[in-house]
Design a protein around this motif. Structure first.
Motif, PDB file in Angstrom:
ATOM      1  N   VAL A  88      27.378  49.486  31.529  1.00  0.00           N
ATOM      2  CA  VAL A  88      27.614  50.552  32.586  1.00  0.00           C
ATOM      3  C   VAL A  88      27.961  51.668  32.322  1.00  0.00           C
ATOM      4  CG1 VAL A  88      28.344  48.288  34.069  1.00  0.00           C
ATOM      5  CG2 VAL A  88      29.872  49.444  32.805  1.00  0.00           C
ATOM      6  N   LYS A  89      27.625  52.642  33.270  1.00  0.00           N
ATOM      7  CA  LYS A  89      28.079  54.000  33.017  1.00  0.00           C
ATOM      8  C   LYS A  89      29.325  54.271  33.860  1.00  0.00           C
ATOM      9  CE  LYS A  89      23.358  55.523  32.729  1.00  0.00           C
ATOM     10  NZ  LYS A  89      22.307  56.415  33.329  1.00  0.00           N
ATOM     11  N   THR A  90      29.961  55.298  33.658  1.00  0.00           N
ATOM     12  CA  THR A  90      31.094  55.671  34.406  1.00  0.00           C
ATOM     13  C   THR A  90      30.953  55.747  35.908  1.00  0.00           C
ATOM     14  OG1 THR A  90      31.708  57.149  32.598  1.00  0.00           O
ATOM     15  CG2 THR A  90      33.043  57.421  34.604  1.00  0.00           C
ATOM     16  N   GLY A  91      31.683  55.054  36.720  1.00  0.00           N
ATOM     17  CA  GLY A  91      31.559  55.002  38.254  1.00  0.00           C
ATOM     18  C   GLY A  91      30.406  53.906  38.513  1.00  0.00           C
ATOM     19  N   GLU A  92      30.112  52.969  37.926  1.00  0.00           N
ATOM     20  CA  GLU A  92      28.960  52.416  38.242  1.00  0.00           C
ATOM     21  C   GLU A  92      29.822  51.110  38.667  1.00  0.00           C
ATOM     22  OE1 GLU A  92      25.157  49.681  36.533  1.00  0.00           O
ATOM     23  OE2 GLU A  92      25.909  51.446  35.418  1.00  0.00           O
ATOM     24  N   ILE A  93      29.302  50.513  39.847  1.00  0.00           N
ATOM     25  CA  ILE A  93      29.887  49.453  40.384  1.00  0.00           C
ATOM     26  C   ILE A  93      29.700  47.923  39.565  1.00  0.00           C
ATOM     27  CG2 ILE A  93      29.891  47.849  42.591  1.00  0.00           C
ATOM     28  CD1 ILE A  93      29.383  50.340  44.024  1.00  0.00           C
ATOM     29  N   ILE A  94      30.643  47.045  39.360  1.00  0.00           N
ATOM     30  CA  ILE A  94      30.718  46.086  38.808  1.00  0.00           C
ATOM     31  C   ILE A  94      30.738  44.752  39.562  1.00  0.00           C
ATOM     32  CG2 ILE A  94      31.558  44.542  36.850  1.00  0.00           C
ATOM     33  CD1 ILE A  94      32.772  47.180  35.615  1.00  0.00           C
ATOM     34  N   PHE A  95      31.583  44.913  40.759  1.00  0.00           N
ATOM     35  CA  PHE A  95      31.595  43.622  41.609  1.00  0.00           C
ATOM     36  C   PHE A  95      32.356  44.097  42.743  1.00  0.00           C
ATOM     37  CE2 PHE A  95      33.336  39.853  43.049  1.00  0.00           C
ATOM     38  CZ  PHE A  95      32.472  38.582  42.576  1.00  0.00           C
ATOM     39  N   ARG A  96      31.345  43.568  43.809  1.00  0.00           N
ATOM     40  CA  ARG A  96      31.950  43.863  45.285  1.00  0.00           C
ATOM     41  C   ARG A  96      32.594  42.618  45.856  1.00  0.00           C
ATOM     42  NH1 ARG A  96      30.915  48.381  48.019  1.00  0.00           N
ATOM     43  NH2 ARG A  96      29.328  49.809  47.437  1.00  0.00           N
ATOM     44  N   GLN A  97      33.615  42.788  46.700  1.00  0.00           N
ATOM     45  CA  GLN A  97      34.248  41.727  46.941  1.00  0.00           C
ATOM     46  C   GLN A  97      35.202  42.120  48.118  1.00  0.00           C
ATOM     47  OE1 GLN A  97      37.221  40.728  43.843  1.00  0.00           O
ATOM     48  NE2 GLN A  97      37.778  42.778  43.618  1.00  0.00           N
ATOM     49  N   ARG A  98      35.622  41.062  48.891  1.00  0.00           N
ATOM     50  CA  ARG A  98      36.582  41.115  49.927  1.00  0.00           C
ATOM     51  C   ARG A  98      37.906  40.495  49.568  1.00  0.00           C
ATOM     52  NH1 ARG A  98      33.705  44.428  51.301  1.00  0.00           N
ATOM     53  NH2 ARG A  98      32.492  44.938  52.890  1.00  0.00           N
ATOM     54  N   GLY A  99      38.945  41.151  49.308  1.00  0.00           N
ATOM     55  CA  GLY A  99      39.798  40.710  48.679  1.00  0.00           C
ATOM     56  C   GLY A  99      39.804  40.650  47.028  1.00  0.00           C
ATOM     57  N   THR A 100      40.866  40.468  46.495  1.00  0.00           N
ATOM     58  CA  THR A 100      41.008  40.729  45.105  1.00  0.00           C
ATOM     59  C   THR A 100      40.621  39.321  44.364  1.00  0.00           C
ATOM     60  OG1 THR A 100      43.467  40.256  45.184  1.00  0.00           O
ATOM     61  CG2 THR A 100      42.640  42.447  45.195  1.00  0.00           C
ATOM     62  N   GLN A 101      39.707  38.803  44.391  1.00  0.00           N
ATOM     63  CA  GLN A 101      39.151  37.905  43.416  1.00  0.00           C
ATOM     64  C   GLN A 101      39.247  38.079  42.040  1.00  0.00           C
ATOM     65  OE1 GLN A 101      35.069  36.403  44.721  1.00  0.00           O
ATOM     66  NE2 GLN A 101      35.699  36.711  46.891  1.00  0.00           N
ATOM     67  N   PHE A 102      38.744  39.333  41.800  1.00  0.00           N
ATOM     68  CA  PHE A 102      38.816  39.794  40.290  1.00  0.00           C
ATOM     69  C   PHE A 102      39.683  41.009  40.550  1.00  0.00           C
ATOM     70  CE2 PHE A 102      35.203  37.203  40.053  1.00  0.00           C
ATOM     71  CZ  PHE A 102      35.386  36.588  38.967  1.00  0.00           C
ATOM     72  N   TYR A 103      40.473  41.220  39.440  1.00  0.00           N
ATOM     73  CA  TYR A 103      41.495  42.663  39.394  1.00  0.00           C
ATOM     74  C   TYR A 103      40.902  43.473  38.411  1.00  0.00           C
ATOM     75  CZ  TYR A 103      45.111  40.288  41.960  1.00  0.00           C
ATOM     76  OH  TYR A 103      45.612  39.518  43.050  1.00  0.00           O
ATOM     77  N   PRO A 104      41.280  44.808  38.377  1.00  0.00           N
ATOM     78  CA  PRO A 104      40.566  45.896  37.367  1.00  0.00           C
ATOM     79  C   PRO A 104      41.537  45.620  36.165  1.00  0.00           C
ATOM     80  CG  PRO A 104      42.009  46.923  39.294  1.00  0.00           C
ATOM     81  CD  PRO A 104      41.989  45.421  39.731  1.00  0.00           C
ATOM     82  N   GLY A 105      40.478  45.514  35.056  1.00  0.00           N
ATOM     83  CA  GLY A 105      41.475  45.295  33.694  1.00  0.00           C
ATOM     84  C   GLY A 105      41.211  46.755  33.143  1.00  0.00           C
TER      85      GLY A 105
END
Length: 233
Positions: A88-105
């Motif tokens: 992935v490049k800088t600023g590219e979306i990895i995961f779209r969600q409603r609520g925090t199913q996944f947190y940023p690492g």
């Protein structure tokens, strides 16, 4: 309708019986007709008591030509956008969600709509952190073989954007290169130091001049005091 039909059939039967018994006396025929009519009435009442009404509730919602049934919003395209190990490049979306199913690492950020995106170019990693066992994280590893999370007590690997130089001229230019802000800062610092040195030299000159004036005025005052003493004596 069935009750009326039975009543009509009874009346028709009574009429036929009355026709057959015309030879009987009028009072006998009338009595028999009354008794048959009362019997048929009792049968009708008994049938009505045995009859049970069933209420049926029909649908009141329109099945067609209703705008309320057409209110279906478009899909929001949520979910996975970059799989494990993908670049992935800088600023590219990895995961779209409603609520925090996944947190940023590591090297990942989160938007106000809980979208996880990359802060650095690298390779996507889905992992868990032992310090937060109930949370799932998405990070970006800078090197292809790097695993996340990185050891807790070690510094994180960061991309500095440096490239090895081989040309001697480029090496010398990079070594002597100074940014505009730093260059102006150096000039101002040099001017400030020179001004401080000049101020110190000026203060030293003034101090020396005062000291010289004091040394010259000392013997004159002493001579005057001695002459005054001798004159008084």
């Amino acid at each position: 309708m069935s009750v009326l039909r039975s009543l009509a059939s009874r009346i028709q039967g009574i009429a036929e019986i009355s026709k057959a018994n015309v030879s009987r006396t009028s009072w006998q025929s009338s009595w028999s007709m009354f008794s048959q009519f009362s019997q048929s009435k009792q049968n009708i009442i008994q049938r009505q008591s045995d009859f049970q009404f069933q209420f049926v509730r029909y649908a009141t919602k329109k099945a067609q030509s209703s705008r309320t049934n057409d209110s279906n919003s478009k899909g929001k395209r949520l979910g996975l956008k970059a799989a494990e190990g993908s670049f992935v490049k800088t600023g590219e979306i990895i995961f779209r969600q409603r609520g925090t199913q996944f947190y940023p690492g590591e090297n990942a950020g989160i938007g106000r709509d809980h979208t996880v995106f990359a802060l650095e170019p690298g390779y996507v990693r889905y992992y868990r952190n032992p310090f937060h066992p109930k949370r799932k994280f998405i990070g970006v590893a800078i090197r292809p073989g790097a695993r996340l999370p990185s050891p807790h007590w070690q510094p994180r690997v960061r991309r500095l954007g440096l490239v090895p130089l081989t040309d001697p001229q480029e090496i010398e230019r990079e070594r002597t290169h100074v940014s505009t802000r730093e260059y102006r800062g150096r000039i101002l610092k040099k001017q400030r130091i020179q001004q401080e040195i000049a101020d110190k030299a000026e203060k030293a000159k003034l101090r020396a001049a005062k000291q010289a004036a004091k040394t010259k005025a000392g013997p004159i005052i002493q001579a005057n005091t001695t002459t005054n003493k001798t004159a008084i004596a």
